[in-house]
Design a protein around this motif. Structure first.
Motif, PDB file in Angstrom:
ATOM      1  N   MET A   1       0.834  -1.204   0.000  1.00  0.00           N
ATOM      2  CA  MET A   1       0.000   0.000   0.000  1.00  0.00           C
ATOM      3  C   MET A   1       0.873   1.260   0.000  1.00  0.00           C
ATOM      4  SD  MET A   1      -3.272  -0.488  -0.287  1.00  0.00           S
ATOM      5  CE  MET A   1      -4.018   1.006   0.373  1.00  0.00           C
TER       6      MET A   1
ATOM      7  N   ILE B   1       2.219   1.698  -3.490  1.00  0.00           N
ATOM      8  CA  ILE B   1       1.147   2.211  -4.354  1.00  0.00           C
ATOM      9  C   ILE B   1       0.988   3.718  -4.162  1.00  0.00           C
ATOM     10  CG2 ILE B   1      -1.364   2.187  -4.691  1.00  0.00           C
ATOM     11  CD1 ILE B   1      -1.234  -0.851  -4.038  1.00  0.00           C
ATOM     12  N   LYS B   2       1.037   4.156  -2.911  1.00  0.00           N
ATOM     13  CA  LYS B   2       0.895   5.587  -2.628  1.00  0.00           C
ATOM     14  C   LYS B   2       2.049   6.389  -3.226  1.00  0.00           C
ATOM     15  CE  LYS B   2       0.540   9.063   1.006  1.00  0.00           C
ATOM     16  NZ  LYS B   2      -0.296   9.919   0.129  1.00  0.00           N
TER      17      LYS B   2
ATOM     18  N   ASP C   1       1.650   6.656  -6.948  1.00  0.00           N
ATOM     19  CA  ASP C   1       0.558   7.572  -7.290  1.00  0.00           C
ATOM     20  C   ASP C   1       1.011   9.029  -7.153  1.00  0.00           C
ATOM     21  OD1 ASP C   1      -2.250   8.209  -7.875  1.00  0.00           O
ATOM     22  OD2 ASP C   1      -2.322   8.873  -5.786  1.00  0.00           O
TER      23      ASP C   1
ATOM     24  N   PHE D   1      -4.805   7.912  -4.904  1.00  0.00           N
ATOM     25  CA  PHE D   1      -4.710   7.149  -3.658  1.00  0.00           C
ATOM     26  C   PHE D   1      -5.513   7.889  -2.590  1.00  0.00           C
ATOM     27  CE2 PHE D   1      -2.899   5.896   0.384  1.00  0.00           C
ATOM     28  CZ  PHE D   1      -2.662   4.543   0.249  1.00  0.00           C
TER      29      PHE D   1
ATOM     30  N   THR E   1      -7.722   1.358  -6.396  1.00  0.00           N
ATOM     31  CA  THR E   1      -6.408   1.070  -5.816  1.00  0.00           C
ATOM     32  C   THR E   1      -5.696  -0.038  -6.583  1.00  0.00           C
ATOM     33  OG1 THR E   1      -7.367   1.664  -3.655  1.00  0.00           O
ATOM     34  CG2 THR E   1      -5.213   0.595  -3.640  1.00  0.00           C
TER      35      THR E   1
ATOM     36  N   ALA F   1      -5.126   3.709   3.666  1.00  0.00           N
ATOM     37  CA  ALA F   1      -5.485   4.805   2.759  1.00  0.00           C
ATOM     38  C   ALA F   1      -6.120   5.956   3.535  1.00  0.00           C
ATOM     39  CB  ALA F   1      -6.434   4.301   1.678  1.00  0.00           C
TER      40      ALA F   1
ATOM     41  N   GLN G   1      -3.818   9.267   3.538  1.00  0.00           N
ATOM     42  CA  GLN G   1      -4.169   9.996   2.318  1.00  0.00           C
ATOM     43  C   GLN G   1      -3.913  11.504   2.417  1.00  0.00           C
ATOM     44  OE1 GLN G   1      -8.348   9.635   1.337  1.00  0.00           O
ATOM     45  NE2 GLN G   1      -9.010   9.968   3.439  1.00  0.00           N
TER      46      GLN G   1
END
Length: 709
Positions: free
Chosen positions: A269, A272-273, A276, A289, A313, A348, A352
């Protein structure tokens, strides 16, 4: 031009001058001439410092003069009440002056209401210099000034002879702008707002940032946010990020994922962030994200809202996977497993609002890695992570060059590599950075670290069992295992085939060492590993003890993996550098390297150990050159560090380091630098400068490698 340089420019122009020929902006709605900026004794008065701040604000292009007004009068109560004078106000629009004149000349209530809602930065000045009065001034003046604005969010500043304090008002509550200085549960105002600590000038926001602060971003649809809208974490002990971390750890625990399975969900995760954010920064696109409140509050995977979050996601994941194969090569997040989705949605939700990319040079990533690494590491590997000030110090001393290869043979989360890259301002090539560890989880975090701070192309390798003690990287970047009998006693360069092991220009490392971190010579597997090292032969010849300290092993490991004239910096137990029982190790080191520096560190500076430590720095010259240096009785730079600039603390299950500031011994106020920042109580900077001066008088190769970039 920076605020501090503009401030110096003002001083150069007006120091010794008795009058400011014309105000730099309006004073109570009008420009004024011949403003006295000295007192009866010819010393700078409060006006001098007021216009110093205004000049620097305008000259550094933070705020244009047309947004600024000084000596702004607002009524205390109704419009007919005695007015309160605010030293300076920054407004949201340039036509504020028209409204101000309507209010002052005609007592227009609508104009006054407009002004209060448009006042986005409230400023008070003093020429007091007595920090003991700061608490009184805060209560009687600063709070009242900031509250004159009707903005839902407004910034405030108090400027006293160059000492700057920044505040923010959210609703009816006032805080320091830097969240690390907010301690709302403290009873005393001085402690609650950390009023003895100044703010650096570089935290002064520009006009666009001031408008953003007041734009109530929390109410903005998260799908409409850009990377510029995300928060930057100023320091490691920021309350907001600490609470987010605690909530994520609690979430993992609540669904029985406080284990390696949950760890991989977390890591992916985070990757991924980061991807992004990089894409949003590169293309100027919206952040993808995020999670809506409705999505986060799901109860079943059948709900349409949570499926939208999953699709969004997972789409980022599939794109990121093409670039981050090491971390995202295998999907560890099972989107059909409600426990995985619950944790992913919580991550998230709590992350975020923060920008990992914009915080790359602050302490956000170190705080995240410190806590997640220590929660999920394998205890049997006896790792502890190196605080950033020590890493910065060692990197600054050893001085990695832009074309050099750099290796950490027990890299943990890869901070020596990432700091080397960051401190080079991107001049180092990621592909020249090598890190190895025998904990797979740590190598994944190291890859994430390099992804955050570099371009993700560093060579991070998981080496099984004893890690880099028994495994090496060959010139094809393949892991090879040392061969029994053939490679004993450090004879690593002799292979039955064309294998060549990689050698590096620089080795930087903080290996496991000390009590409980030894090769157990009563175990055949440990003896087998130890035999690859010449220091083992020396140890068993003199010591009947059954344990060979891993620090000694990694010291030899570092030296043997260096190129000719390569250099190293290693953190070891102080006993290795001083105790009689380790004389064999020191003798071996002196016979194989030119020891350059020995720096002793104080106790209790690591997150998980209180052992005394020493930094040893050296380089590996040719044999003939080393023999010549030894005959010449070369000098070694020796220092003892007493102050490291932080104190280790624990809060809400999180280990963090609280900054310790340097104090003036006479006034007991924090000492500030030219940027107005309260400086930390540390000996590293002075030691680095002394080391560089010392290098100037040493042999040419040493001088070149430790001083040239």
């Amino acid at each position: 031009m920076s605020f501090s340089k503009s401030k110096s420019k003002y001083d150069l122009r007006y120091n010794g001058v008795s009058q400011l020929e014309r105000s730099l902006c309006t004073v109570d709605g009008n420009f004024q001439n011949e403003i006295s900026i000295v007192d009866s004794k010819g010393k700078p008065n409060e006006e001098y410092f007021k216009w110093q701040f205004i000049f620097a604000l305008i000259d550094s292009n933070l705020v244009s003069r047309d947004f600024i007004g000084t000596e702004i009068y607002f009524p205390k109560g109704n419009i007919g009440s005695t007015p309160i004078k605010i030293d300076a106000v920054v407004f949201s629009q340039t036509d504020w002056l028209d409204y101000y004149k309507k209010y002052r000349e005609k007592k227009d209530q609508d104009a006054l209401n407009w002004l209060r809602k448009s006042a986005i930065f409230m400023i008070e000045f003093k020429r007091d210099g007595d920090t003991k009065k700061i608490e009184q001034i805060f209560n009687s003046q600063i709070k009242a000034t900031i509250k004159e604005s009707d903005c839902s969010k407004v910034l405030g500043a108090y400027y006293d002879m160059g000492r700057l304090y920044l505040f923010k008002k959210i609703g009816n509550d006032i805080y320091r702008l830097d969240n690390s200085k907010n301690f709302p549960t403290s009873q005393r105002i001085l402690e609650q707002y950390q009023l003895e600590i100044t703010d650096p000038y570089y935290l002064i926001p520009n006009h666009d940032q001031l408008l953003k602060v007041n734009s109530t971003l929390e109410d903005v649809d998260p799908s409409n946010k850009f990377i510029e809208d995300l928060d930057v974490i100023f320091t490691m002990n920021d309350e907001g990020i600490k609470n987010s971390l605690a909530n994520i750890l609690k979430s993992l625990d609540s669904v029985s994922l406080f284990n390696e399975e949950g760890y991989h969900v977390l890591i992916q995760m985070l990757a991924i962030k980061i991807y992004d954010e990089k894409q949003a920064e590169l293309h100027g696109s919206n952040i993808e994200f995020y999670i809506h409140t409705k999505e986060h509050e799901f109860q079943s995977l059948k709900e349409e809202s949570i499926q939208e979050f999953i699709d969004r996601t997972n789409s980022i994941f599939l794109n990121a996977k093409k670039y981050y194969k090491n971390i995202l090569g295998e999907n560890k997040i099972n989107w059909k497993n409600i426990r995985h989705v619950k944790v992913a949605s919580d991550i998230a939700y709590h992350f975020q609002r923060y920008s990992f990319m914009k915080s790359r040079k602050s302490d956000l990533y170190q705080l995240v890695f410190y806590n997640f690494a220590t929660k999920f590491k394998k205890e049997e590997n006896a790792q502890f992570l190196t605080p950033i000030p020590i890493i910065n110090f060692l990197v600054a001393i050893v001085n990695p060059g832009r074309r050099e290869t750099i290796c950490d043979p027990c890299c943990g989360i890869g901070d020596f590599l990432s700091v080397s890259y960051v401190n080079s301002e991107g001049k180092l090539d990621d592909r020249n950075l090598y890190g190895f560890d025998n904990d797979y989880n740590m190598t994944v975090l190291a890859q994430l670290n390099m992804l955050l701070n570099g371009d993700g192309n560093a060579c991070i390798k998981y080496m099984p069992n004893k890690g880099s003690i028994t495994h090496k990287l060959n010139t094809e970047n393949e892991i090879v295992e040392l061969i029994k009998d053939k490679h004993y006693s450090g004879n690593w360069d002799s292979w039955p085939d064309e294998t060549e092991i990689n050698k590096y220009d620089v080795v930087l490392t903080n290996p496991p060492f000390g009590k409980g971190r030894s090769l157990d010579l009563s175990k055949p597997s440990d003896v087998a590993a130890a035999k690859y090292y010449e220091t083992y032969d020396l140890y068993i010849a003199e010591n009947p003890k059954a344990g060979l300290d891993l620090g000694v092993v990694f010291l030899e490991n570092a030296v043997r993996t260096l190129k000719e004239n390569g250099r190293f910096g290693i953190v070891l137990s102080n006993s290795i550098a001083s105790n009689k029982s380790f004389q064999f190790a020191r003798k071996w080191l002196m016979e194989n390297t030119r020891v350059v520096a020995i720096v002793d560190l104080p106790q209790n500076i690591f997150a998980e150990t209180g052992v005394n430590t020493t930094i040893i720095i050296g380089y590996k010259p040719k044999v003939a050159k080393l023999e010549k240096l030894i005959k010449e009785d070369y000098k070694v730079f020796c220092r003892e560090i007493h102050n490291v600039g932080y104190i280790k603390k624990t809060s809400k299950r999180n280990v963090y380091f609280e900054t310790e500031y340097a104090l003036n011994e006479e006034t007991f106020e924090t000492i500030t630098n030219e940027e107005g920042e309260s400086i930390t109580n540390e000996d590293f900077t002075k030691t680095i400068n002394e080391f560089k001066e010392w290098c100037l008088f040493q042999e040419t190769p040493l001088k070149k490698m430790f001083l040239d970039k």
